[in-house]
Design a protein around this motif. Structure first.
Motif, short mmCIF file in Angstrom:
data_model
loop_
_atom_site.label_atom_id
_atom_site.label_comp_id
_atom_site.label_asym_id
_atom_site.label_seq_id
_atom_site.Cartn_x
_atom_site.Cartn_y
_atom_site.Cartn_z
N THR A 237 -5.57 -5.52 11.52
CA THR A 237 -5.43 -6.54 12.56
C THR A 237 -5.52 -5.84 13.90
OG1 THR A 237 -4.01 -7.88 11.14
CG2 THR A 237 -3.93 -8.34 13.50
N GLN A 238 -6.30 -6.39 14.81
CA GLN A 238 -6.52 -5.81 16.13
C GLN A 238 -5.19 -5.45 16.79
OE1 GLN A 238 -9.28 -7.77 19.01
NE2 GLN A 238 -7.38 -8.24 20.07
N CYS A 239 -5.06 -4.20 17.24
CA CYS A 239 -3.90 -3.66 17.97
C CYS A 239 -2.59 -3.75 17.19
CB CYS A 239 -3.75 -4.33 19.33
SG CYS A 239 -5.17 -4.04 20.43
N ALA A 240 -2.66 -3.75 15.87
CA ALA A 240 -1.46 -3.76 15.03
C ALA A 240 -1.46 -2.52 14.14
CB ALA A 240 -1.42 -5.02 14.18
N LEU A 241 -0.28 -2.12 13.73
CA LEU A 241 -0.14 -0.96 12.87
C LEU A 241 -0.61 -1.28 11.45
CD1 LEU A 241 0.94 1.96 13.05
CD2 LEU A 241 3.12 1.08 12.20
N THR B 293 -1.01 11.84 1.66
CA THR B 293 -2.01 10.94 1.10
C THR B 293 -1.81 9.51 1.60
OG1 THR B 293 -0.65 10.58 -0.85
CG2 THR B 293 -2.34 12.32 -0.97
N SER B 294 -1.21 9.37 2.79
CA SER B 294 -1.08 8.06 3.40
C SER B 294 -1.06 8.23 4.92
CB SER B 294 0.18 7.34 2.93
OG SER B 294 1.33 8.05 3.36
N LEU B 295 -1.32 7.13 5.59
CA LEU B 295 -1.44 7.20 7.04
C LEU B 295 -1.09 5.84 7.65
CD1 LEU B 295 -2.48 9.01 9.41
CD2 LEU B 295 -4.74 8.07 8.98
N SER B 296 -0.43 5.87 8.80
CA SER B 296 -0.20 4.68 9.61
C SER B 296 -1.08 4.83 10.85
CB SER B 296 1.26 4.57 10.04
OG SER B 296 2.07 4.37 8.92
N TRP B 297 -1.78 3.77 11.22
CA TRP B 297 -2.72 3.84 12.33
C TRP B 297 -2.69 2.54 13.11
CZ3 TRP B 297 -7.92 1.52 12.43
CH2 TRP B 297 -8.66 1.92 13.56
N ASN B 298 -2.64 2.65 14.44
CA ASN B 298 -2.73 1.48 15.30
C ASN B 298 -4.21 1.12 15.42
OD1 ASN B 298 -1.74 -0.57 17.03
ND2 ASN B 298 -2.36 0.66 18.80
N VAL B 299 -4.58 -0.04 14.93
CA VAL B 299 -5.99 -0.46 14.86
C VAL B 299 -6.52 -0.69 16.27
CG1 VAL B 299 -7.60 -2.17 13.95
CG2 VAL B 299 -5.62 -1.45 12.59
#
Length: 110
Positions: free
Chosen positions: A32-36, A67-73
């Motif tokens: 989702t745009q601008c969401a984690l 083996t995992s990642l959090s990213w701000n879209v």
């Protein structure tokens, strides 16, 4: 000689089964745009280089030991992207295509 084809068949089946178990894949999340967003991939040999392939300029998220990642879209809604993960041995895995969902938040867009 009758055992040779059987031995070869068994070896081919073993190699085919090994290839299936060696598959390297990426979980396909929702973006989702601008969401984690959080996503993960199968463990192989790290570190793992993660890239978000998009319509104009791929986002290189760098190397990661986990083996995992959090990213701000940081990609606009409506764009189609895919996640690429490459392990230390050069094996590459791709997510399925992801269409970025809209949001009212545009603070992350340049």
């Amino acid at each position: 000689m009758p055992t040779t084809p059987t031995l070869i068949s068994v070896l081919l089946l073993f190699l085919a089964a090994s290839a299936v178990h060696a598959e390297f894949s990426v979980q396909t999340p929702e973006f989702t745009q601008c969401a984690l967003a959080q996503f993960s991939w199968d463990q192989t040999k790290g570190p793992y280089n993660v890239i978000i392939a998009n319509q104009t300029d791929p986002a290189d998220l760098g190397d990661h030991d986990s083996t995992s990642l959090s990213w701000n879209v940081t990609i606009p809604s409506g764009w189609n992207v895919m996640i690429s993960v490459e392990d230390a041995e050069g094996k590459e895995a791709w997510s399925r295509p992801i269409t970025v969902k809209p949001s009212n938040n545009t603070s992350c867009l340049h």
